[in-house]
Design an enzyme around this catalytic site. Structure first.
Site, PDB file in Angstrom:
ATOM      1  N   ASP A  21      29.572 -29.290 -22.821  1.00 14.65           N
ATOM      2  CA  ASP A  21      30.546 -30.315 -23.232  1.00 14.65           C
ATOM      3  C   ASP A  21      31.441 -29.726 -24.326  1.00 14.65           C
ATOM      4  O   ASP A  21      30.934 -29.275 -25.365  1.00 14.65           O
ATOM      5  CB  ASP A  21      29.843 -31.535 -23.853  1.00 14.65           C
ATOM      6  N   HIS A  72      30.786 -32.208 -15.409  1.00 17.08           N
ATOM      7  CA  HIS A  72      29.538 -32.522 -16.131  1.00 17.08           C
ATOM      8  C   HIS A  72      28.390 -32.656 -15.142  1.00 17.08           C
ATOM      9  O   HIS A  72      27.776 -33.705 -15.006  1.00 17.08           O
ATOM     10  CB  HIS A  72      29.741 -33.763 -16.996  1.00 17.08           C
ATOM     11  N   PHE A  75      32.872 -10.724   8.454  1.00 13.52           N
ATOM     12  CA  PHE A  75      32.088  -9.797   7.633  1.00 13.52           C
ATOM     13  C   PHE A  75      31.717 -10.386   6.284  1.00 13.52           C
ATOM     14  O   PHE A  75      31.149  -9.701   5.453  1.00 13.52           O
ATOM     15  CB  PHE A  75      32.864  -8.486   7.393  1.00 13.52           C
ATOM     16  N   HIS A 106      36.030 -33.648 -24.371  1.00 15.84           N
ATOM     17  CA  HIS A 106      35.249 -34.566 -23.531  1.00 15.84           C
ATOM     18  C   HIS A 106      35.194 -35.964 -24.146  1.00 15.84           C
ATOM     19  O   HIS A 106      35.085 -36.947 -23.431  1.00 15.84           O
ATOM     20  CB  HIS A 106      33.839 -34.001 -23.347  1.00 15.84           C
ATOM     21  N   ALA A 158      30.716 -13.914   3.584  1.00 16.18           N
ATOM     22  CA  ALA A 158      30.229 -15.266   3.330  1.00 16.18           C
ATOM     23  C   ALA A 158      30.867 -15.765   2.052  1.00 16.18           C
ATOM     24  O   ALA A 158      30.927 -15.028   1.053  1.00 16.18           O
ATOM     25  CB  ALA A 158      28.707 -15.259   3.191  1.00 16.18           C
ATOM     26  N   HIS A 181      27.707 -37.171 -28.630  1.00 22.30           N
ATOM     27  CA  HIS A 181      29.066 -36.940 -28.131  1.00 22.30           C
ATOM     28  C   HIS A 181      30.100 -37.257 -29.211  1.00 22.30           C
ATOM     29  O   HIS A 181      30.998 -36.457 -29.507  1.00 22.30           O
ATOM     30  CB  HIS A 181      29.336 -37.809 -26.903  1.00 22.30           C
TER      31      HIS A 181
HETATM   32  C1  23J Z   1      30.438 -39.524 -19.900  1.00 25.77           C
HETATM   33  C2  23J Z   1      30.085 -40.685 -20.527  1.00 25.77           C
HETATM   34  C3  23J Z   1      28.888 -40.788 -21.175  1.00 25.77           C
HETATM   35  C4  23J Z   1      28.053 -39.686 -21.206  1.00 25.77           C
HETATM   36  C5  23J Z   1      28.399 -38.474 -20.590  1.00 25.77           C
HETATM   37  C6  23J Z   1      29.589 -38.417 -19.928  1.00 25.77           C
HETATM   38  C7  23J Z   1      27.502 -37.279 -20.617  1.00 25.77           C
HETATM   39  O1  23J Z   1      26.365 -37.343 -20.958  1.00 25.77           O
HETATM   40  C8  23J Z   1      28.044 -35.935 -20.310  1.00 25.77           C
HETATM   41  O2  23J Z   1      27.687 -35.321 -19.298  1.00 25.77           O
HETATM   42  O3  23J Z   1      28.808 -35.428 -21.110  1.00 25.77           O
HETATM   43  S1  23J Z   1      26.513 -39.841 -22.030  1.00 25.77           S
HETATM   44 MN    MN Z   2      28.612 -33.522 -20.258  1.00 27.62          MN
END
Ligand code: 23J
Ligand code: MN
Length: 263
Positions: free
Chosen positions: A79, A73, A62, A83, A64, A212
């Site tokens: 982010d 990522h 029933f 990260h 899904a 980043h």
């Molecule tokens: C890991 C290393 C370099 C980068 C990234 C990830 C991303 O752009 C991300 O998705 O955070 S540039």
């Molecule tokens: Mn990312």
């Protein structure tokens, strides 16, 4: 107006369409374009897989449901500070510890789509942002800033989206200087329509991958692979972006939404 009244009014406007919800999210699936790092960093994020558990069949008559195999990522995603190595010591830097109060905020949509169409290596500078602010108004603390490159028109094709050749990926992004300029203004985060928050050539910048490096050092967030920024005003929309509450996660796919005044 009291906050309670403001919320009631907002709910009414959402119900009537006076405030519209714009979906800033690409469909997440096996075709989702993924970052390809330079060969010295051998480990890339694997393709998204959607595994069926059942769909009204012998495995579940029933119901899904699917289970997912995907990198944090992948696709339209968030982010968080952990990260990046510059954000590693931040206790509020994981998907399950970020301050959710900051995630719903006004968004400044910097339209440099014409420049990005003319030059895929377009880099946003402080002068570009100052000119944008002179025209549209100041970027303020607690706000999101996104670069409208209209790169979402390539999202259906990974090769077009990554735009890489023997000299590497060619996609627009910010200079290190403009990232610091925006951090100093107190922005909550920076968003891109490309595969990541940094430009394709950002590995060769100082510092490498400055969006980043600098955003996450300063407890700010990143948004990647946003779509439909052409549906937003330069100012006046509210962006809602929240990652899954993954235990000590470094990011997650999101459903990014914007609230805009209806026409
Ligand atoms: C890991 C290393 C370099 C980068 C990234 C990830 C991303 O752009 C991300 O998705 O955070 S540039
Ligand atoms: Mn990312």
């Amino acid at each position: 107006m009291t906050a309670a009244n403001a919320l009631i009014q907002l709910a009414g406007l959402l119900a009537s369409g006076g405030v519209r919800v714009v979906d800033l999210t690409a469909t997440l699936g096996p075709e989702t374009p993924l970052l390809k790092l330079p060969p010295e960093f051998a480990k890339d994020t694997p393709p998204v897989k959607i595994h069926k558990i059942s769909e009204y069949d012998e495995n579940g008559p029933f119901w899904a449901w699917n289970w997912l195999e995907l990198g944090e990522h992948s696709g339209t995603h968030f982010d968080v500070p952990h990260h990046w190595i510059t954000g590693r010591e931040n206790p509020e830097g994981y998907t399950d510890t970020i301050d959710v109060q900051r995630l719903i905020a006004p968004v400044n949509v910097l339209d440099f789509s014409a420049e990005c169409a003319a030059d895929p290596d377009f880099l946003l500078t402080i002068d570009h942002v100052k000119a944008w602010e002179a025209k549209h108004g100041a970027i303020r603390a607690g706000e999101w800033v996104v670069l409208r490159s209209d790169w979402d028109r390539f999202n259906h094709d990974e090769a077009l989206f990554l735009n890489a050749n023997e000299t590497g990926p060619h996609t627009p992004g910010p200079t290190a200087e403009v990232v610091q300029y925006l951090i100093d203004k107190g922005i909550v985060g920076w968003g891109s329509q490309c595969i990541g928050t940094d430009a394709g050539c950002a590995g060769g910048m100082t510092p490498p991958y400055p969006a980043h490096n600098l955003l996450h050092a300063n407890n700010r967030f990143g948004l990647a692979s946003l779509v439909n920024l052409d549906k937003l005003p330069a100012k006046g929309a509210i962006l809602i972006a929240a990652p899954l509450k993954i235990k000590q996660g470094t990011g997650s796919p999101i459903r990014a939404l914007a609230l805009v005044a209806g026409s």
